[in-house]
Motif scaffolding. Structure first.
Motif, PDB file in Angstrom:
ATOM      1  N   PRO A 124       0.832  -1.213   0.000  1.00  0.00           N
ATOM      2  CA  PRO A 124       0.000   0.000   0.000  1.00  0.00           C
ATOM      3  C   PRO A 124       0.864   1.259   0.000  1.00  0.00           C
ATOM      4  O   PRO A 124       1.983   1.264   0.497  1.00  0.00           O
ATOM      5  CB  PRO A 124      -0.798  -0.123   1.293  1.00  0.00           C
ATOM      6  CG  PRO A 124       0.052  -0.968   2.187  1.00  0.00           C
ATOM      7  CD  PRO A 124       0.775  -1.929   1.291  1.00  0.00           C
ATOM      8  N   TYR A 125       0.329   2.316  -0.595  1.00  0.00           N
ATOM      9  CA  TYR A 125       1.039   3.599  -0.582  1.00  0.00           C
ATOM     10  C   TYR A 125       0.012   4.719  -0.609  1.00  0.00           C
ATOM     11  O   TYR A 125      -1.144   4.532  -1.003  1.00  0.00           O
ATOM     12  CB  TYR A 125       2.005   3.718  -1.762  1.00  0.00           C
ATOM     13  CG  TYR A 125       1.349   3.798  -3.125  1.00  0.00           C
ATOM     14  CD1 TYR A 125       1.094   5.032  -3.738  1.00  0.00           C
ATOM     15  CD2 TYR A 125       0.980   2.643  -3.820  1.00  0.00           C
ATOM     16  CE1 TYR A 125       0.495   5.109  -4.983  1.00  0.00           C
ATOM     17  CE2 TYR A 125       0.383   2.706  -5.058  1.00  0.00           C
ATOM     18  CZ  TYR A 125       0.145   3.941  -5.642  1.00  0.00           C
ATOM     19  OH  TYR A 125      -0.454   4.011  -6.876  1.00  0.00           O
ATOM     20  N   ASP A 126       0.439   5.906  -0.191  1.00  0.00           N
ATOM     21  CA  ASP A 126      -0.427   7.077  -0.220  1.00  0.00           C
ATOM     22  C   ASP A 126      -0.374   7.728  -1.596  1.00  0.00           C
ATOM     23  O   ASP A 126       0.721   8.011  -2.116  1.00  0.00           O
ATOM     24  CB  ASP A 126       0.012   8.097   0.840  1.00  0.00           C
ATOM     25  CG  ASP A 126      -0.203   7.579   2.255  1.00  0.00           C
ATOM     26  OD1 ASP A 126      -1.131   6.776   2.454  1.00  0.00           O
ATOM     27  OD2 ASP A 126       0.564   7.981   3.156  1.00  0.00           O
ATOM     28  N   ALA A 127      -1.532   7.948  -2.186  1.00  0.00           N
ATOM     29  CA  ALA A 127      -1.610   8.637  -3.479  1.00  0.00           C
ATOM     30  C   ALA A 127      -1.489  10.134  -3.225  1.00  0.00           C
ATOM     31  O   ALA A 127      -2.344  10.738  -2.581  1.00  0.00           O
ATOM     32  CB  ALA A 127      -2.926   8.313  -4.170  1.00  0.00           C
ATOM     33  N   THR A 128      -0.416  10.729  -3.720  1.00  0.00           N
ATOM     34  CA  THR A 128      -0.158  12.154  -3.486  1.00  0.00           C
ATOM     35  C   THR A 128      -0.483  13.013  -4.695  1.00  0.00           C
ATOM     36  O   THR A 128      -0.372  14.237  -4.632  1.00  0.00           O
ATOM     37  CB  THR A 128       1.317  12.364  -3.104  1.00  0.00           C
ATOM     38  OG1 THR A 128       2.149  11.782  -4.129  1.00  0.00           O
ATOM     39  CG2 THR A 128       1.632  11.692  -1.773  1.00  0.00           C
ATOM     40  N   ALA A 129      -0.869  12.383  -5.796  1.00  0.00           N
ATOM     41  CA  ALA A 129      -1.180  13.122  -7.025  1.00  0.00           C
ATOM     42  C   ALA A 129      -2.685  13.084  -7.287  1.00  0.00           C
ATOM     43  O   ALA A 129      -3.394  12.185  -6.825  1.00  0.00           O
ATOM     44  CB  ALA A 129      -0.426  12.528  -8.208  1.00  0.00           C
ATOM     45  N   ASP A 130      -3.150  14.043  -8.043  1.00  0.00           N
ATOM     46  CA  ASP A 130      -4.572  14.114  -8.385  1.00  0.00           C
ATOM     47  C   ASP A 130      -4.964  12.973  -9.314  1.00  0.00           C
ATOM     48  O   ASP A 130      -4.233  12.630 -10.239  1.00  0.00           O
ATOM     49  CB  ASP A 130      -4.886  15.463  -9.054  1.00  0.00           C
ATOM     50  CG  ASP A 130      -3.901  15.817 -10.156  1.00  0.00           C
ATOM     51  OD1 ASP A 130      -4.230  15.658 -11.345  1.00  0.00           O
ATOM     52  OD2 ASP A 130      -2.783  16.260  -9.824  1.00  0.00           O
ATOM     53  N   ASP A 131      -6.141  12.383  -9.048  1.00  0.00           N
ATOM     54  CA  ASP A 131      -6.661  11.347  -9.938  1.00  0.00           C
ATOM     55  C   ASP A 131      -7.908  11.811 -10.687  1.00  0.00           C
ATOM     56  O   ASP A 131      -8.512  11.042 -11.447  1.00  0.00           O
ATOM     57  CB  ASP A 131      -6.948  10.048  -9.176  1.00  0.00           C
ATOM     58  CG  ASP A 131      -7.940  10.224  -8.032  1.00  0.00           C
ATOM     59  OD1 ASP A 131      -8.661  11.239  -7.997  1.00  0.00           O
ATOM     60  OD2 ASP A 131      -8.001   9.328  -7.163  1.00  0.00           O
ATOM     61  N   ALA A 132      -8.294  13.078 -10.501  1.00  0.00           N
ATOM     62  CA  ALA A 132      -9.404  13.657 -11.247  1.00  0.00           C
ATOM     63  C   ALA A 132      -9.163  15.155 -11.403  1.00  0.00           C
ATOM     64  O   ALA A 132      -8.640  15.803 -10.479  1.00  0.00           O
ATOM     65  CB  ALA A 132     -10.741  13.412 -10.550  1.00  0.00           C
TER      66      ALA A 132
END
Length: 383
Positions: free
Chosen positions: A237-245
């Motif tokens: 698992p990792y933290d998503a730090t970028a925009d996905d929308a």
């Protein structure tokens, strides 16, 4: 018959896009058909040299596709005088340094977008390439898709009359990686690695809007990370730090308003993964990757709003399919052919690194707009 062999250093072809679209469906497809035949009978034969970090992956790729040369030493490849073109499809964070090296080595350049992680970096690459006198190009594949080529045909024929608005919907559900494997690499969701859907897709929307409808004059955007936790290729698992929308409203030259939604967290209820609806005073069109449907002013039905009764009109059936009227090749391959003609015969070419910088600029302004909560003007197109 004259044969011209063009050796191409292809960096990043172990990745999804670099492998499928650029290596297999473009360069190897041209090689396997005997080369690109020019009007005088000359054949341009591309010869790929695979470059990357993993010897194991490169060796397997070369053996699978019958490619003779591969290397993990980019400096050595760029020092090879028989190589004429450097192509880059690496992750965004690695592209700028490699392209600088290629310019210094005097190679012609063809690169994926975004061309750099910042506008300053993109402009610097364009300047360096111009000063070095090397031919350069950025991939703008959407322009060569059948659906958008039909849409361009409609624009150029005056079908729409005065164009009022453009509405775009792009995206699909990218699995988080826990229950099902993600369809995109994990770096796409890490800002520190150059990820983010705005950085990825706004450069596309810039050239689509610019070439079909007019330059973007202002942008108002909202970027967000809908899914903050994902799982990488190893299952960690990792933290998503970028925009996905990213949700954007653009004002174009002439007053056209464009609204484009981009999301990796949306389930598809469209005919294609991307669709653009264009409305004008004389007619409308809906274009996707391959199809394009139209409704002319004279054939537009007269809907009446009545929420008390079920809708009885077959709205989708009221549109007419635009015929192909041509054989459409792979969009990536079509642009590769034009670039090879440009390099070998100096034929016209307008999708250079300066054009690529406009896309980086729009993505950068979108991030600022979202952070500041306001509309931002876009400076005059960079050339």
């Amino acid at each position: 018959m004259t044969h011209t062999t063009v050796r191409i250093a292809m960096n990043g072809v172990t990745g999804r896009m670099g492998h499928r679209q650029h290596l297999v469906r473009s360069v190897l497809a041209l090689r396997d058909q005997g080369g690109l035949v020019l009007a005088d009978g000359t054949r341009i034969r591309p010869e790929p040299v695979l470059v990357g970090r993993s010897a194991h992956k490169l060796r397997a790729l070369a053996e699978r596709h019958g490619v003779e040369h591969w290397s993990c030493d980019l400096d050595a490849v760029l020092g090879d005088g028989t190589i004429g073109i450097y192509f880059d499809a690496q992750i965004t964070a690695a592209r700028e340094e490699a392209v600088r090296k290629a310019i210094a080595a005097g190679k012609h350049l063809y690169v994926e977008k975004p061309t750099a992680g910042s506008l300053d970096g993109a402009l610097e690459l364009a300047r360096l390439a111009q000063e070095a006198g090397v031919k350069n190009g950025v991939v703008q594949d959407k322009l060569f898709l059948p659906g958008l080529r039909k849409l361009r045909r409609l624009v150029e024929s005056g079908f729409f009359g005065r164009i009022l608005s453009v509405r775009g919907e792009f995206g699909y559900w990218v699995f988080e990686g826990d229950l099902q494997q993600a369809q995109r690499p994990s770096w796409n969701y890490r800002a520190e690695d150059g990820g983010g859907i705005a950085a990825d897709m706004f450069p596309h929307w810039e050239y689509v809007l610019h070439e079909l409808f007019g330059p973007v004059r202002s942008v108002q955007a909202h970027l967000t990370t809908h899914i903050p936790r994902r799982w990488d290729e190893s299952g960690a698992p990792y933290d998503a730090t970028a925009d996905d929308a990213a949700y954007g409203i653009f004002e174009l030259a002439g007053g056209i308003v464009a609204q484009i939604n981009s999301s990796w967290a949306v389930r598809v209820h469209r005919d294609e993964l991307v669709e653009f609806q264009v409305d004008g005073t004389e007619g409308s069109a809906v274009a996707g990757l391959r199809h394009c449907r139209i409704q002319h002013r004279a054939g537009t039905p007269r809907p009446v709003w009545n929420p008390d009764v079920p809708a009885s009109e077959p709205f989708r059936a009221q549109w007419q399919e635009v015929p192909d009227n041509a054989a459409f090749d792979n969009g990536f391959k079509a642009q590769w052919e034009l670039f090879l003609r440009h390099v070998v015969r100096d034929e016209p070419w307008r999708w250079d690194l300066a054009a690529g910088a406009r896309g980086v600029q729009l993505a950068e302004l979108a991030r600022r707009s979202s952070a500041e909560g306001r509309r931002l003007d876009v400076p005059e197109p960079i050339r």
